[in-house]
Each structure stands twice: as structure tokens, then as C-alpha cells.
Enzyme design. Structure first.
Site, PDB file in Angstrom:
ATOM      1  CD  GLU A 194     -30.201 -36.574  30.265  1.00 27.92           C
ATOM      2  OE1 GLU A 194     -29.186 -36.208  30.881  1.00 27.92           O
ATOM      3  OE2 GLU A 194     -30.864 -35.811  29.524  1.00 27.92           O
ATOM      4  NE  ARG A 200     -21.176 -18.814  34.325  1.00 28.54           N
ATOM      5  CZ  ARG A 200     -22.456 -18.754  34.663  1.00 28.54           C
ATOM      6  NH1 ARG A 200     -22.927 -19.549  35.579  1.00 28.54           N
ATOM      7  NH2 ARG A 200     -23.268 -17.890  34.095  1.00 28.54           N
ATOM      8  CE  LYS A 211     -25.778 -35.655  29.928  1.00 26.58           C
ATOM      9  NZ  LYS A 211     -27.130 -35.202  29.984  1.00 26.58           N
ATOM     10  CB  CYS A 218     -19.250 -15.896  29.471  1.00 19.88           C
ATOM     11  SG  CYS A 218     -19.238 -15.952  27.674  1.00 19.88           S
ATOM     12  CG  HIS A 268     -43.578 -46.057  12.755  1.00 19.91           C
ATOM     13  ND1 HIS A 268     -44.666 -46.268  11.928  1.00 19.91           N
ATOM     14  CD2 HIS A 268     -43.881 -46.679  13.932  1.00 19.91           C
ATOM     15  CE1 HIS A 268     -45.575 -46.958  12.570  1.00 19.91           C
ATOM     16  NE2 HIS A 268     -45.135 -47.223  13.788  1.00 19.91           N
ATOM     17  CG  ASN A 326     -20.757 -13.396  31.367  1.00 22.89           C
ATOM     18  OD1 ASN A 326     -19.694 -13.398  30.763  1.00 22.89           O
ATOM     19  ND2 ASN A 326     -20.907 -13.969  32.553  1.00 22.89           N
ATOM     20  N   GLY A 327     -23.448 -12.023  27.978  1.00 26.19           N
ATOM     21  CA  GLY A 327     -24.706 -11.626  27.361  1.00 26.19           C
ATOM     22  C   GLY A 327     -24.498 -11.256  25.903  1.00 26.19           C
ATOM     23  CE  LYS A 355     -24.052 -27.848  34.791  1.00 25.89           C
ATOM     24  NZ  LYS A 355     -24.373 -29.249  34.494  1.00 25.89           N
ATOM     25  CD1 TRP A 399     -19.439 -21.988  24.943  1.00 24.62           C
ATOM     26  CD2 TRP A 399     -20.925 -20.453  24.253  1.00 24.62           C
ATOM     27  NE1 TRP A 399     -20.270 -22.590  24.031  1.00 24.62           N
ATOM     28  CE2 TRP A 399     -21.188 -21.678  23.597  1.00 24.62           C
ATOM     29  CE3 TRP A 399     -21.716 -19.337  23.968  1.00 24.62           C
ATOM     30  CZ2 TRP A 399     -22.238 -21.820  22.684  1.00 24.62           C
ATOM     31  CZ3 TRP A 399     -22.759 -19.482  23.056  1.00 24.62           C
ATOM     32  CH2 TRP A 399     -23.010 -20.706  22.426  1.00 24.62           C
ATOM     33  CD  GLU A 402     -24.569 -33.305  27.135  1.00 29.02           C
ATOM     34  OE1 GLU A 402     -24.856 -32.136  26.840  1.00 29.02           O
ATOM     35  OE2 GLU A 402     -25.068 -33.891  28.112  1.00 29.02           O
TER      36      GLU A 402
END
Length: 617
Positions: A490, A27, A494, A2, A513, A101-102, A612, A75, A497
Site C-alpha cells: 500500500e 472522477r 501511494k 467520469c 531473491h 459514463n461507461g 476515483k 476520464w 500513484e
């Protein structure tokens, strides 16, 4: 997560707020809104679900006039993305506007109490409950001037809630007056000439001012266009300092690139150089990390290192584990921050903890840092954002100086973090068994990284063609060993997402395995198989996939023509020291995921359900 921006000054607030939201949209982009106060002491509210452009269109149709306002890009946490759930929220009187925010953890109990008192809510959010609670305390007191009443009401309301917050509040009775407070969610004060700002990130205000105050937890600020005051929520005097923003407005723009992510991928030669600039000691064949705030003796006394991070930062930490153990022979382990904070990990007095976060505000990493400090350990930070909470509260550390990373999918922060951990490994290694000649060779390898990254970036068109070849693939496997097992993780992160396909990273030898059950003619596997000490082992795993008709994309060392006969597609990277190989090997994976996602029509800068800087638990 946010974004908040508030403004009080002499200019029209709406254009400033909308531009700030544009810079903060990474954000959160489920919905957005603005509230502007005009000279008639009326608050005009405009908000819309969806991307920021929807709000821009609304404001163009129905302008909001005034020189004081608050705004928010969301968000979603409580309540799905709708017009009603978008911020700002009003109180029962309609005269107070709040952005938040929060998470208010006890919001349902408070909501039930307020509804019993006759309050009516328009949304399903926890944030609207806080707006009503502040309004309730404001309306219950008439002994002070409006601005003082608002500050008092906010203090009382924040004393009633459990959870985290970064808020900006204004009231129609107090024109030209803004109040902000934070606990667990970042909030920055921007100081201008005849104007002041509140924001959750300096990126929102960098085009207006380079003077910023990063509020600490439980700080409260109230401001007009010409003055401000910072106290604690409890009313005590607060310590603060004015900082200079360390990047320019141009650095926070896309420039000639179609996406922030591509821009940040191509910035990596420079950002890697920024990490080691001024930190390489040729005479000592070592590195200088003065911000660690540790004497050489204290560093030599370290007999265990714990690296803590989330997401991409945890993958960088895993690469750091391999690097530090290889160069310095110090037992090193990686903990996911969200797990570390709730575990009771045995840590002896000679354990050194590093927390790694691009933003320096990641809530789980911040909590892990505080937990380590609570138990008496020295906790150092590796962060990019100067002035961030981790940077200010840690016992020392090092900045990455990579500039703003706007793309939600982290790229340059990964290579910067691994570079920093390589410097740490070199420093500790030279204090122990690593010889002068080895140290000098490692310095040469570090200095050569930017040019080698440039070489890889020149292959972007070839990598795009490979991505197009597999555009119908239902998923991908990413495989590597040793230093490049974290790189495989990583690469998979990428891909999943930003393209929304199934992608998983594994140690190559784990194929047999269970993972090999996924291999089909339609599922490509990406192997990081460099000409290193375990090359033959990686090739054996690759052959197991080929034997089952699985297509293979190989990342290998330049000149290794043998791979052309084995893999379906080959991407070459320059020869590099094994410890530094993740920095080069990840670049093709970033480009592969980028081109794949773009070809699929995905918004790579604003991927679905992501935002983000994760500041809610």
C-alpha cells in the site's frame, strides 16, 4: 470514473452544473462540458479539454442560459482528451444532448452503420455513437409527444448496444425534460423542491438535496422540475426507495486543508472510531456485525473465507487475511476482483465471500460479487458508500461510515477497511478458540487506535523533512513482513500513484531473491520493522540493504532506539497489537508519499491518468 450531473428546475442551470462538476472532478479531469436548454428550445453547448477551470473560463466568456441542462467531467476511454471528444455529445440533428459514463463495446459496428446512413461524427468517442443512435430512433417516430418519443427512442437505442452506461439525455423538442438510465455505471436521482437532479455521485448534489434514489441496473428515469417516474429500460415498473444522504456538504469540502488527501489522512482517528462505534461488546469480548445477516451457527459453519477487492481494497484484504487467520484460524485468501470474475475457483458450500470497495461501484468487484452469487455462494460487502450497488445487491455486509473520500489516492478507506476486517476476525475468533482475556485485550487495543493515530499525525513535519531529503530519488522500495507486507504494498502504491516515481512493495525476505539488485546509494528503502515477533528477521534484511550503501527509512515501534544506529531516518509509531499494526504503520507512509508528491509539484488530489471509482473494465 467520469462524472455526470443533470438539472431541471427554476434556477439558472449552468452555475449548478459547474458546481456539481467541481465536486465530481475527482472522477475524471481530462475534459468537461455542459449543455443547457433555453426557452427558445435551443441547446447551448460549451466544452473544453483539460481541467474544469478551462470550462469555467469559457462559460464566463460565453454564458449558457437556461433552467435545464446536463454536464460531464471525463476520464478518457475512447479518444484522447480534446474539445471534440469532451461531453456532452449531440445527435445528427443537433437537437439532442447526451452525457455518458461507461463503454459501448459495439460502437464501431454501430458507427459504421450510421455513417452508411449519412451520419457525420465530430469525435472519436463511443458515446457520440449512442447520441446519434437515440436521435435516429427519435427522428423516425412522430406518433408521440416529444418527451414520450425521447423515452421510446432511448429504450430502442439501449436495446441495440452492448456494454455499460450511465446516461443523461435531453432534447430541444422537450424543454424541461430529462431522461437518465444506467447499466453498470452508477446514477443517482436527487429530489428537490421545484427541481430535480441526476448525478453519478451524491457528492454532486448534496448541497441542494439530501433525498436521493440510487438507480439499479437497467432502470430508466424521466423527470421534470416537479415530477419523476422510474421504470425499467424494458418499460416495466421499477422498485426504488428514497434514501437520505449520509453526509453533509461540508464533509465533501477541503476546509482548511490544501488538499483532500491531507484532510482525509487527518480524518482517520475519527473514521477508525466510526467503524467500531457501537460494534464492540465488552461483556462478550467480541464484536457485533449485525449487517452480516448470518446466525451464529451459520458463522461457525464457515470453513473458508475469500476476500475480493481491487487496488487499495485488495491490500486491506491481504491485511485481513493475516488478521482472520491469526484470530479465528479460518483459511482465508485474497483474490483480485478482476481475476476472480474470470477464474473458475473451486469453492465449497461453506465458503464465505466478502467484496471490499470504498465506492461500492467498482465494476470488477461488482462483477465478482455477482459471479459468486451466480454460483450459489453468500457474498457480503464491506463498503463505505451507503446506497451503492454493492451495498444494495450483496447478501449483507457492513458499512464503514467514513464519509466521502474525494482524494483519488485512498487513505482513510484503507484503515477503515482493515479495522472492519479486524472486527470480523475478533467476532469469528471468539466463536472458535480465542479466549475471553485475549478478546478483552483486543477490544482495548481497538479502542486505543484513534489516539495512537493522532500521535503519528503529530509527526507530519518530521516526515515532510524526511521526504525532502530524498526528493531527487528515482524510486523507492517498500518492505515489510507478515501483517505489514500488505502495508508495504500500500505504501508503494501511494508513492507511485501521486508522485509518479518507480515504487514497489515486497516482503522483506524477498530482497535476496532478486529485489536487492535494485539497491543503490540513490534508491531509498522504506522498512516497516516494528518490535514484533519477526523484528530480528526484518533487521537482517535491513542490514543487507545498508551493506550495499542503500539509504533506509525505518518505521519502528516507539522506544526502539536501536534503530537510530541502523537506519538513516526513523519514524516511530506507538506499540500496538500485531494484528492492528497495519492501521498505524500505513499512516507514516501516507504522509511520506503526500509530502514527497507535493514537493515535486504533483497534483496529489488529481494524479495523472487516474480517477476515483473505477466503473469501466
Amino acid at each position: 470514473m467520469c462524472g455526470i450531473i443533470g438539472y431541471v428546475g427554476k434556477e439558472s442551470a449552468a452555475p449548478i452544473l459547474l458546481d456539481g462538476l467541481r465536486r465530481l472532478e475527482y472522477r475524471g479531469y481530462d475534459s468537461s462540458g455542459i449543455a443547457v436548454m433555453n426557452g427558445n428550445r435551443t441547446i447551448q453547448l460549451r466544452k473544453r479539454k483539460g481541467r474544469l477551470q478551462n470550462l469555467r473560463d469559457l462559460v464566463a466568456e460565453s454564458p449558457a442560459e437556461g433552467d435545464c441542462g446536463v454536464s460531464h467531467t471525463r476520464w478518457a476511454t475512447h479518444g484522447e482528451p480534446t474539445d471534440e471528444n469532451a461531453h456532452p455529445h449531440r445527435d445528427q440533428s443537433g437537437k439532442l444532448a447526451l452525457v455518458h459514463n461507461g463503454v459501448i463495446e459495439n460502437y464501431q459496428t454501430l458507427r459504421d452503420q450510421l455513417e452508411a446512413e449519412g451520419h457525420t461524427f465530430e469525435s472519436q468517442t463511443d458515446s457520440e455513437v449512442l447520441a446519434h443512435l437515440i436521435g435516429k430512433f427519435y427522428d423516425a417516430s412522430e406518433d408521440e409527444a416529444p418527451g414520450e418519443r425521447l423515452v421510446t427512442a432511448i429504450r430502442e437505442a439501449l436495446g441495440q448496444i452492448s456494454g455499460t452506461y450511465g446516461i443523461a439525455v435531453m432534447h430541444a423538442d422537450a424543454p424541461g425534460f430529462l431522461v437518465g438510465a444506467r447499466l453498470g455505471s452508477p446514477l443517482v436521482v436527487g429530489l428537490g423542491k421545484g427541481e430535480n437532479f441526476l448525478a453519478s455521485d451524491v457528492a454532486a448534489i448534496v448541497s441542494h438535496t439530501s433525498d436521493a434514489i440510487y438507480l439499479s441496473d437497467r432502470d430508466l428515469v424521466f423527470m421534470t422540475d416537479s415530477d419523476f417516474k422510474i421504470e425499467t429500460v424494458g418499460g416495466d415498473e421499477a422498485d426504488f426507495q428514497v434514501s437520505r444522504v449520509d453526509f453533509t456538504p461540508e464533509q465533501a469540502e477541503k476546509g482548511e486543508y490544501p488538499h483532500y488527501m491531507l484532510k482525509e489522512i487527518f480524518e482517520q482517528p475519527q473514521t477508525i472510531q466510526n467503524v467500531f462505534r457501537g460494534r464492540l461488546l465488552d461483556d462478550e469480548a467480541s464484536a457485533k456485525l449485525g449487517g452480516l445477516n448470518l446466525t451464529p451457527q451459520e458463522l461457525r459453519d464457515v470453513d473458508r473465507i475469500v476476500l475480493v477487492g481491487c487496488g487499495t481494497a485488495s491490500h486491506a484484504a491481504m491485511a485481513g487475511e493475516y488478521i482472520i487467520e491469526n484470530l479465528a484460524r479460518i483459511p482465508t485468501e485474497v483474490e483480485i476482483a478482476s481475476e476472480f470474475r474470470y477464474r473458475n475457483i473451486p469453492l465449497d458450500k461453506n465458503t464465505l465471500i466478502f467484496v471490499i470497495s470504498q465506492s461500492g461501484e467498482t465494476i470488477d468487484t461488482l462483477a465478482a460479487m455477482r459471479e459468486g452469487q451466480r454460483k450459489g455462494h453468500r457474498v457480503l460487502g464491506i463498503v463505505n458508500a451507503v446506497g451503492s450497488t454493492i451495498a444494495r445487491e450483496s447478501d449483507g455486509g457492513s458499512y464503514l461510515y467514513s464519509g466521502p473520500e474525494i482524494g483519488v489516492a485512498a487513505t482513510k478507506s484503507f484503515t477503515a477497511q482493515v479495522t472492519m476486517l479486524a472486527l470480523l476476525g475478533l467476532l469469528l475468533g471468539r466463536m472458535r478458540h480465542l479466549g475471553m482475556a485475549e478478546g478483552q485485550r483486543f477490544l482495548q487495543e481497538i479502542r486505543a487506535l484513534p489516539a495512537k493515530v493522532e500521535e503519528i499525525l503529530q509527526q507530519t513535519e518530521k516526515i515532510r523533512e524526511i521526504a525532502m531529503k530524498y526528493i531527487e530519488a528515482p524510486g523507492m522500495l517498500f518492505l515489510g513482513r507478515q501483517f505489514n507486507f500488505p502495508t508495504a504494498l500500500e505504501g508503494a502504491l501511494k508513492m507511485k500513484e501521486i508522485s509518479y516515481i518507480f515504487a514497489s512493495g515486497h516482503a522483506s525476505a524477498e530482497l535476496k531473491h532478486g529485489v536487492i539488485a535494485l539497491v543503490t546509494e540513490k534508491l531509498p528503502s522504506v522498512f516497516i520493522a516494528l518490535k514484533d515477533s519477526i523484528y530480528d528477521k526484518n533487521v537482517s534484511s535491513l542490514e543487507e540493504v545498508k551493506a550495499r550503501k542503500g539509504p533506509v527509512i525505518a518505521i519502528t515501534t516507539r522506544g526502539n532506539e536501536e534503530m537510530e544506529r541502523i537506519a538513516d531516518d526513523v519514524i516511530y509509531i506507538p506499540e500496538v497489537h500485531e494484528c492492528l499494526s497495519p492501521i498505524l504503520a500505513v499512516i507514516p507512509l501516507q504522509l511520506l508519499s503526500y509530502h514527497f508528491a507535493v514537493a515535486r509539484g504533483c497534483d496529489v488530489d488529481k494524479p495523472r491518468n487516474l480517477a476515483k471509482s473505477v466503473t469501466v473494465e
